[in-house]
Motif scaffolding. Sequence first.
Motif, short mmCIF file in Angstrom:
data_model
loop_
_atom_site.label_atom_id
_atom_site.label_comp_id
_atom_site.label_asym_id
_atom_site.label_seq_id
_atom_site.Cartn_x
_atom_site.Cartn_y
_atom_site.Cartn_z
N GLU A 21 -13.35 7.20 -30.76
CA GLU A 21 -13.40 6.53 -29.46
C GLU A 21 -13.71 7.52 -28.35
O GLU A 21 -13.06 8.54 -28.22
CB GLU A 21 -12.06 5.86 -29.17
CG GLU A 21 -11.81 4.67 -30.06
CD GLU A 21 -10.57 3.93 -29.65
OE1 GLU A 21 -10.24 3.90 -28.45
OE2 GLU A 21 -9.92 3.38 -30.55
N GLU A 22 -14.69 7.18 -27.58
CA GLU A 22 -15.04 7.97 -26.40
C GLU A 22 -14.21 7.45 -25.24
O GLU A 22 -14.19 6.26 -24.99
CB GLU A 22 -16.54 7.83 -26.11
CG GLU A 22 -17.02 8.61 -24.92
CD GLU A 22 -16.96 10.12 -25.11
OE1 GLU A 22 -16.87 10.82 -24.09
OE2 GLU A 22 -16.99 10.58 -26.25
N ARG A 23 -13.52 8.34 -24.56
CA ARG A 23 -12.70 7.92 -23.43
C ARG A 23 -13.58 7.61 -22.22
O ARG A 23 -14.57 8.29 -21.97
CB ARG A 23 -11.71 9.02 -23.06
CG ARG A 23 -10.58 9.14 -24.08
CD ARG A 23 -9.67 10.30 -23.80
NE ARG A 23 -8.93 10.11 -22.56
CZ ARG A 23 -8.21 11.06 -21.99
NH1 ARG A 23 -8.11 12.24 -22.53
NH2 ARG A 23 -7.57 10.82 -20.87
N HIS A 24 -13.20 6.59 -21.48
CA HIS A 24 -13.89 6.20 -20.26
C HIS A 24 -13.76 7.36 -19.27
O HIS A 24 -12.74 8.03 -19.21
CB HIS A 24 -13.23 4.93 -19.71
CG HIS A 24 -13.97 4.31 -18.59
ND1 HIS A 24 -13.84 4.75 -17.29
CD2 HIS A 24 -14.86 3.29 -18.56
CE1 HIS A 24 -14.59 4.02 -16.51
NE2 HIS A 24 -15.23 3.12 -17.26
N ASP A 27 -10.56 7.35 -17.31
CA ASP A 27 -9.41 7.74 -18.13
C ASP A 27 -9.34 9.26 -18.27
O ASP A 27 -8.28 9.86 -18.13
CB ASP A 27 -9.51 7.07 -19.50
CG ASP A 27 -8.26 7.18 -20.33
OD1 ASP A 27 -7.15 7.28 -19.76
OD2 ASP A 27 -8.37 7.16 -21.57
N ARG A 28 -10.48 9.88 -18.50
CA ARG A 28 -10.51 11.36 -18.60
C ARG A 28 -10.09 11.99 -17.28
O ARG A 28 -9.33 12.95 -17.25
CB ARG A 28 -11.91 11.84 -18.99
CG ARG A 28 -12.23 11.67 -20.45
CD ARG A 28 -13.45 12.48 -20.88
NE ARG A 28 -14.62 12.29 -20.04
CZ ARG A 28 -15.57 11.38 -20.25
NH1 ARG A 28 -15.48 10.57 -21.28
NH2 ARG A 28 -16.61 11.29 -19.45
N PHE A 108 -7.35 0.43 -21.22
CA PHE A 108 -7.11 1.83 -21.56
C PHE A 108 -5.87 1.94 -22.43
O PHE A 108 -4.87 1.27 -22.18
CB PHE A 108 -6.87 2.66 -20.28
CG PHE A 108 -8.04 2.64 -19.35
CD1 PHE A 108 -9.13 3.48 -19.54
CD2 PHE A 108 -8.06 1.78 -18.27
CE1 PHE A 108 -10.20 3.46 -18.67
CE2 PHE A 108 -9.13 1.75 -17.39
CZ PHE A 108 -10.21 2.60 -17.59
N ALA A 111 -1.84 6.82 -22.51
CA ALA A 111 -2.14 8.23 -22.78
C ALA A 111 -0.94 9.09 -22.41
O ALA A 111 0.20 8.69 -22.61
CB ALA A 111 -3.38 8.63 -22.00
#
Length: 164
Positions: A21-24, A27-28, A108, A111
Amino acid sequence: MTPLFYAAGMLALMALGACSEERHPLDRHLGQLRPETVAALPDMGWPPGTLLCPLTMYQSELPGSAPPADRVNAFLKQKQFLGDEGLWSLIVVKPMPEGDAGIEQLLFKRADYDVFNEPEMLKRDGGTLPTGFVPQTCVSVERARVLVTRPQRSDRTLIVFGTA
């Protein structure tokens, strides 16, 4: 190693990479912020007048009678969205005349931080709001800021959307 075996191994590695999964970008960005700061959000290309409305874990609708609440809650009800412990979401309300046109929900995974929109939680945990920061249920992209804090007796970072 035979060329066929090598090719099969490379295909397997590529498939695994595609499944990760690539984080938005938002979100990063939030994950990199350090406690006790107020920060602007990165440009996500949303048009002026767009409202950002965070929903915390377990939250399935916007509270109160804020102008977009009726539209957003109808949108969430139509989607049959139910908040969950492992998710928070950001409702993006682009300036549109009516209905659910222009409403987008970004989901999301929980995290290293928790997003919340209740100032009472900050007060309960002994935190204080910095001078000039005002928590908002929905905030325009032009004025959006996030407060990053860590309450006493907690190892979780909290993020609050608002204006400064």
